[in-house]
Design an enzyme around this catalytic site. Structure first.
Site, mmCIF file in Angstrom:
data_model
loop_
_atom_site.group_PDB
_atom_site.id
_atom_site.type_symbol
_atom_site.label_atom_id
_atom_site.label_comp_id
_atom_site.label_asym_id
_atom_site.label_seq_id
_atom_site.Cartn_x
_atom_site.Cartn_y
_atom_site.Cartn_z
ATOM 1 C CD GLN A 123 9.563 -0.919 11.969
ATOM 2 O OE1 GLN A 123 8.556 -1.886 12.062
ATOM 3 N NE2 GLN A 123 9.693 0.076 10.681
ATOM 4 C CB SER A 163 -0.458 1.936 4.415
ATOM 5 O OG SER A 163 0.975 2.016 3.733
ATOM 6 C CG HIS A 207 2.647 6.413 1.856
ATOM 7 N ND1 HIS A 207 3.784 6.771 2.086
ATOM 8 C CD2 HIS A 207 2.132 5.293 2.569
ATOM 9 C CE1 HIS A 207 4.193 6.137 3.410
ATOM 10 N NE2 HIS A 207 3.226 5.325 3.833
ATOM 11 C CB VAL A 241 7.323 11.537 3.387
ATOM 12 C CG1 VAL A 241 6.763 12.550 2.301
ATOM 13 C CG2 VAL A 241 8.862 11.330 2.977
ATOM 14 N N GLY A 270 5.988 8.202 0.922
ATOM 15 C CA GLY A 270 6.817 8.148 1.989
ATOM 16 C C GLY A 270 7.623 7.066 1.821
ATOM 17 C CG HIS A 271 6.194 3.143 1.781
ATOM 18 N ND1 HIS A 271 4.898 3.145 1.460
ATOM 19 C CD2 HIS A 271 6.314 2.311 2.995
ATOM 20 C CE1 HIS A 271 3.958 2.479 2.692
ATOM 21 N NE2 HIS A 271 5.023 2.011 3.355
ATOM 22 C CB ALA A 315 -0.821 0.136 1.332
ATOM 23 C CG ASP A 336 6.896 3.094 11.619
ATOM 24 O OD1 ASP A 336 5.820 2.751 12.210
ATOM 25 O OD2 ASP A 336 6.988 3.275 10.268
ATOM 26 N N GLY A 353 12.005 4.221 7.967
ATOM 27 C CA GLY A 353 11.533 5.660 8.210
ATOM 28 C C GLY A 353 11.541 6.003 9.533
HETATM 29 P P1 AMP Z 1 5.276 0.047 6.487
HETATM 30 O O1 AMP Z 1 4.861 -0.237 5.101
HETATM 31 O O2 AMP Z 1 4.253 0.866 7.121
HETATM 32 O O3 AMP Z 1 5.640 -1.057 7.415
HETATM 33 O O4 AMP Z 1 6.683 1.022 6.322
HETATM 34 C C1 AMP Z 1 7.752 0.609 5.427
HETATM 35 C C2 AMP Z 1 8.750 1.454 5.967
HETATM 36 O O5 AMP Z 1 8.269 2.930 5.624
HETATM 37 C C3 AMP Z 1 9.183 1.886 7.255
HETATM 38 O O6 AMP Z 1 10.440 2.002 7.467
HETATM 39 C C4 AMP Z 1 8.368 3.061 7.784
HETATM 40 O O7 AMP Z 1 8.992 3.821 8.709
HETATM 41 C C5 AMP Z 1 8.600 3.840 6.595
HETATM 42 N N1 AMP Z 1 7.451 4.984 6.460
HETATM 43 C C6 AMP Z 1 6.096 4.771 6.167
HETATM 44 N N2 AMP Z 1 5.630 5.866 6.285
HETATM 45 C C7 AMP Z 1 6.422 6.840 6.329
HETATM 46 C C8 AMP Z 1 6.776 8.218 6.123
HETATM 47 N N3 AMP Z 1 5.454 9.146 6.099
HETATM 48 N N4 AMP Z 1 7.879 8.820 6.010
HETATM 49 C C9 AMP Z 1 9.069 8.115 5.862
HETATM 50 N N5 AMP Z 1 9.047 6.877 6.047
HETATM 51 C C10 AMP Z 1 7.750 6.118 6.179
#
Ligand code: AMP
Length: 306
Positions: free
Chosen positions: A181, A214, A61, A204, A63-64, A59, A178, A175
């Site tokens: 994390q 997401s 965006h 982001v 940010g990813h 999902a 988190d 990111g």
């Molecule tokens: P997730 O798919 O939510 O597990 O996120 C995957 C990676 O993308 C993790 O390292 C998150 O911290 C990073 N991430 C998610 N959203 C953002 C954001 N808005 N800005 C920066 N990194 C992000």
């Protein structure tokens, strides 16, 4: 008649895809099995190329995509994983409702010229007989998210450990969205994978300040506006000069408790590296963390205070 046109259409789609692929426009390769991953990366490691890795739950965006772009700019090849890891969800409804949009994910990754996307099965990530990893994480896993999401970080550590073992990247991108994390993965790497550099990437946000997530797609436009209060609370405490961490915390909590429709889980200001309470009164080295539920969607955010 329609069927005939559909068949001709499909034939041309296929032809176009093959043509583009053969001339190198479609570079993104989807790897679904451990063998295909090993074949693809084995060659690269033999050629001494640098591998960047970006783990995600899909999902995708912007940010990813920022993480992916950074990896592409700092490595020879980039592997993005898409895997909704069930063991890190403490709430089955949250897992069931987690958004999935693989077509859009592949399109976004393809547009930025990502090399590989790895979409493993549960069996690849959790092979039978693999023992549960026990690591002393210096209590980083006991506070904030760890306190409110029982077992969450055990799931995160298990999945990242397996990805690191399978992919053996030179750099892995996480990111600051988190942030807890990131600190935990950095600790995991320091203990078990010292050759892997864990790279933190800035949060982001949308133009108004809401951290991209997401889960935001599960919120109506109106609720997304309400969710901005998390960012506003963080900005408010950041703008205060020389107040003690506990007073700042109280300010943030009071502000968020006044917002109708926001169920606050925590608003904490702690040392940015130990995540323990800090007595510092000049904000240096402090970070504010917030978690709240809006319309059944759990959101988190954080900000460095200077
Ligand atoms: P997730 O798919 O939510 O597990 O996120 C995957 C990676 O993308 C993790 O390292 C998150 O911290 C990073 N991430 C998610 N959203 C953002 C954001 N808005 N800005 C920066 N990194 C992000």
């Amino acid at each position: 008649m329609l069927q005939k046109y559909e068949k001709i259409g499909c034939f041309f789609c296929l032809l176009t895809f093959e043509l583009l692929d053969s001339i190198g426009f479609i570079d993104l390769k989807v790897l679904k099995t451990q063998i295909s991953l090993e074949n693809a990366l084995g060659n690269i490691q033999n050629r001494h190329k640098k591998i960047g890795f970006v783990p995600t739950m899909g999902a995708l965006h912007l940010g990813h995509i920022e993480l992916v772009k950074r990896s592409i700019s700092e490595n020879d090849v980039t592997v993005v994983s898409i895997y909704v890891n069930p063991t890190q969800f403490n709430n089955s409804e949250d897992l069931e409702k987690y958004p999935v949009d693989i077509d859009s994910d592949l399109e976004m990754l393809s547009k930025v010229n990502c090399d590989f996307v790895f979409t493993p099965s549960f069996e690849i990530m959790y092979p039978q007989g693999r023992s549960v990893l026990k690591l002393d994480l210096l209590d980083l896993d006991k506070v904030l998210e760890g306190e409110f999401r029982n077992g969450h970080f055990e799931g995160v550590v298990a999945v990242v450990d397996r990805f690191f073992e399978l992919i053996q990247p030179d750099k892995a991108y996480f990111g600051e969205k988190d942030f807890q994390q990131y600190l935990i993965v950095r600790e995991l790497a320091a203990r078990l994978y010292p050759q892997i550099v864990v790279v933190p990437c800035e949060i982001v946000r949308n133009v108004e300040g809401l951290a991209l997530s997401s889960r935001n797609v599960r919120l109506s436009i109106e609720k997304q506006k309400l969710a901005l209060c998390l960012y506003k609370a963080l900005m408010m405490v950041k703008s205060q000069s020389i107040i003690e961490a506990t007073e700042l915390e109280e300010l943030g909590k009071q502000f968020l408790k006044k917002q109708k429709g926001v169920n606050l889980e925590y608003f904490k200001i702690v040392d940015a590296f130990t995540l323990k309470p800090s007595r510092a009164n000049d904000s240096i080295g402090l970070r504010a963390f917030v978690a709240a539920e809006i319309d059944g969607v759990r959101l988190i955010d954080n900000m460095e205070l200077k």
